[in-house]
Design a protein around this motif. Structure first.
Motif, PDB file in Angstrom:
ATOM      1  N   PRO A 104     -53.211  -0.556  11.442  1.00 29.51           N
ATOM      2  CA  PRO A 104     -53.889   0.473  11.456  1.00 29.51           C
ATOM      3  C   PRO A 104     -54.047   0.993  12.884  1.00 29.51           C
ATOM      4  O   PRO A 104     -54.413   2.296  13.214  1.00 29.51           O
ATOM      5  CB  PRO A 104     -55.273   0.207  10.761  1.00 29.51           C
ATOM      6  N   ILE A 122     -51.580  -0.854  -0.258  1.00 31.91           N
ATOM      7  CA  ILE A 122     -51.475  -0.278   1.241  1.00 31.91           C
ATOM      8  C   ILE A 122     -52.250  -0.902   2.024  1.00 31.91           C
ATOM      9  O   ILE A 122     -52.407  -1.088   3.339  1.00 31.91           O
ATOM     10  CB  ILE A 122     -51.796   1.171   1.035  1.00 31.91           C
ATOM     11  N   CYS A 142     -52.874  -1.379   6.203  1.00 30.40           N
ATOM     12  CA  CYS A 142     -53.617  -0.269   7.015  1.00 30.40           C
ATOM     13  C   CYS A 142     -54.955  -0.514   6.477  1.00 30.40           C
ATOM     14  O   CYS A 142     -56.078   0.238   6.348  1.00 30.40           O
ATOM     15  CB  CYS A 142     -53.533   1.013   6.712  1.00 30.40           C
ATOM     16  N   THR A 189     -51.810   5.053   8.870  1.00 30.83           N
ATOM     17  CA  THR A 189     -50.889   4.764   7.794  1.00 30.83           C
ATOM     18  C   THR A 189     -49.320   4.421   7.993  1.00 30.83           C
ATOM     19  O   THR A 189     -48.714   4.014   6.988  1.00 30.83           O
ATOM     20  CB  THR A 189     -51.012   5.353   6.436  1.00 30.83           C
ATOM     21  N   SER A 229     -58.454   1.249   2.474  1.00 26.10           N
ATOM     22  CA  SER A 229     -57.864   1.596   3.722  1.00 26.10           C
ATOM     23  C   SER A 229     -58.994   1.826   4.912  1.00 26.10           C
ATOM     24  O   SER A 229     -59.947   2.111   4.702  1.00 26.10           O
ATOM     25  CB  SER A 229     -56.925   2.842   3.444  1.00 26.10           C
ATOM     26  N   THR A 287     -58.201   3.968   7.269  1.00 24.64           N
ATOM     27  CA  THR A 287     -57.253   5.141   7.602  1.00 24.64           C
ATOM     28  C   THR A 287     -57.983   6.350   7.195  1.00 24.64           C
ATOM     29  O   THR A 287     -58.883   6.539   6.283  1.00 24.64           O
ATOM     30  CB  THR A 287     -56.198   5.060   7.130  1.00 24.64           C
ATOM     31  N   GLY A 324     -52.397  10.424   5.026  1.00 23.77           N
ATOM     32  CA  GLY A 324     -50.972   9.760   4.681  1.00 23.77           C
ATOM     33  C   GLY A 324     -49.936  10.081   5.853  1.00 23.77           C
ATOM     34  O   GLY A 324     -48.678  10.118   5.391  1.00 23.77           O
ATOM     35  N   LEU A 347     -54.282   9.209   1.182  1.00 22.18           N
ATOM     36  CA  LEU A 347     -53.075   8.884   1.038  1.00 22.18           C
ATOM     37  C   LEU A 347     -52.615   9.356  -0.345  1.00 22.18           C
ATOM     38  O   LEU A 347     -51.372   9.658  -0.602  1.00 22.18           O
ATOM     39  CB  LEU A 347     -52.912   7.230   1.159  1.00 22.18           C
TER      40      LEU A 347
END
Length: 379
Positions: free
Chosen positions: A68, A90, A94, A111, A136, A138, A142, A252
Motif C-alpha cells: 500500500p 485485495i 493493500c 492499490t 483495504s 486505500t 482503484g 475499488l
C-alpha cells in the motif's frame, strides 16, 4: 441422514475446515452412519481464498507485489487451473493489516499491488476472477490497480499522477492502452457486501476513511478527489458515481464495475454459487453453520444468514453455533436461522475462549448434544 457442515472460521481459533471437522465428529458421535458433507465457507472477506480453493480443488500461489505504501509484500492468491480461475483477496496487496497504525495514510496508499496480482494471474492463464473486497488501507478509487493493468492516468503535464487517494485530484487524461484492453475477455465477479457509493456523505471517504488513518481535515480533500476521478471517468462514457458498492475498499468497487465490467455480488451468495452448494442442500436433512460470534450483524450477508436463505428455499432447517452470542443474536431466529447455540460450557476468559483446542472440543460436544436431541424424535 444427510448433514451439510458449512462453518465460517472462528477467527483466531479455528479455520473453516477445522470447524467443519469438529461438526462432522459431533454428528458422527450420535449418527455413525450419517452422510456429513463439509464445505469450507467465507463471505468474500478474509478466508475466501482458502475456502474456494479448498472447495474447488485449486492451489495457493504467491507473488511479490507493491504494498500500500510502495514497499514490496508477498501476496497470496488462489488458482484453479481447470477453470482458468483466480481468487484474489485485495487485502493481500493493500490491506490495513500490512501497515502499522501510525503509518496509515490513505492520501498516499495505492492499490497497485492488486493490479499486479491480476496481471500475474492473467499471465498464468486466468480469465475468470473472483475478487474479495474488504480490509483495504486505500482510498484511490482503484486507480493504482488500473495503472498496473495498463491504464494511464495523466496530469496536466502528461505525466502519471502520484499514487494514492490524493493523486486523483490531478487526473486530466485517462488512456486505455492495448495492454489494458487485454482484460476485456475476462470475467470479474466481485464479492461486495456494502452498498456505499463512491463519494459523498455515504461514500468511501467519509464512511471508511477514518479507520484508514484519514484525519477530519483530510476527508473533504479525499472525497473531492474521488469526485474529480468520477467526473473524468464520466468523460470516457463510464458512470461510476452512483453504483451501489462503488465505495467498497476505497473505491475499488467502482473501478471494477466501471473499467472491468465486473458484477458486484454479495460475498456469501457468490461462494454458495461457486461451490454449487445449493444443489447439495436440496436433499439434505440439516444444515449446520456458524462463526466466532453470532450477533444481529450476522443477518447482514454473513455466512450463517446466507446459508439460511439458500436452505429456506428447500425447507431445510439450519442450526448455527457461535463462540459467543450477543443479546441481540436471538433476533436471528425470527427470520433467518432455526436455532442458535453458544459452544461455551462454562464461564471463561477471552484468552481461554480463543484457545484452538478448547474451541474444537467445545464445538464438537455442543454439536453432539444438539444432535442427541434430534435423535430423540419426541412425538
Amino acid at each position: 441422514m444427510k448433514v451439510i457442515a458449512a462453518m465460517d472460521s472462528f477467527k483466531g481459533s479455528l479455520s473453516s475446515p477445522e470447524a467443519n471437522e469438529a461438526v462432522r465428529k459431533g454428528v458422527k458421535a450420535i449418527f455413525e452412519d450419517a452422510d456429513v458433507r463439509t464445505f469450507p465457507m467465507a463471505d468474500g472477506g478474509e478466508g475466501t481464498i482458502d475456502a474456494l480453493i479448498d472447495g474447488l480443488g485449486g492451489e495457493i500461489r504467491s507473488r511479490e507485489v507493491t504494498g500500500p505504501l510502495g514497499g514490496k509484500v508477498n501476496a497470496r492468491y488462489g488458482f484453479v487451473n481447470k477453470e482458468n480461475l483466480a481468487v484474489i483477496e485485495i487485502a493481500e496487496a493493500c490491506g490495513l493489516t500490512l501497515l502499522a497504525e501510525n503509518t496509515l495514510d490513505p492520501w498516499r496508499a495505492t492499490t497497485y499491488g492488486v493490479g499486479e496480482l491480476i496481471r500475474h494471474a492473467y499471465s498464468e492463464g486466468a480469465r475468470t476472477f473472483i475478487i474479495g473486497l474488504g480490509g483495504s488501507a486505500t482510498n484511490d478509487g482503484g486507480v493504482g490497480m488500473l495503472q498496473a493493468m495498463g491504464y494511464r492516468f495523466l496530469n496536466q503535464d502528461g505525466a502519471p499522477i502520484e499514487p494514492g487517494g490524493g493523486g486523483l485530484k490531478d487526473i486530466q487524461q485517462i488512456i486505455k492502452t492495448e495492454e489494458a484492453a487485454e482484460y476485456d475477455d475476462c470475467d470479474f465477479r466481485v464479492a461486495c457486501d456494502v452498498n456505499n457509493v463512491l463519494y459523498g456523505p455515504d461514500g468511501a471517504t467519509y464512511v471508511f476513511g477514518p479507520q484508514k488513518g484519514a484525519e477530519e481535515a483530510m476527508l473533504p480533500r479525499l472525497d473531492d478527489a474521488l469526485k474529480h476521478y468520477a467526473d473524468k471517468t464520466l468523460e470516457k462514457g463510464i458512470d461510476i458515481s452512483s453504483v451501489e458498492g462503488g465505495g467498497a475498499a476505497g473505491g475499488l468497487g467502482a473501478a471494477f464495475y466501471g473499467y472491468l465490467d465486473a458484477r458486484l455480488e454479495p460475498g456469501i451468495r457468490l461462494v454458495i454459487d461457486l461451490l454449487d452448494l445449493e444443489t447439495e442442500i436440496k436433499d439434505a436433512d440439516l444444515v449446520i453453520t456458524g462463526e466466532g460470534r453470532l450477533d444481529a450483524q450476522t443477518a447482514m450477508g454473513k455466512v450463517p444468514s446466507g446459508l439460511a436463505e439458500a436452505a429456506k428455499k428447500h425447507g431445510v432447517p439450519v442450526i448455527a453455533f457461535g463462540g459467543s452470542l450477543t443479546e441481540d443474536a436471538y433476533t436471528l431466529t425470527e427470520n433467518h436461522l432455526d436455532a442458535i447455540f453458544s459452544i461455551q460450557r462454562t464461564p471463561i476468559s477471552l484468552k481461554e475462549a480463543m484457545d484452538a483446542e478448547a474451541t474444537r472440543f467445545n464445538l464438537e460436544k455442543a454439536v453432539s448434544q444438539v444432535i442427541s436431541v434430534v435423535k430423540l424424535d419426541i412425538p
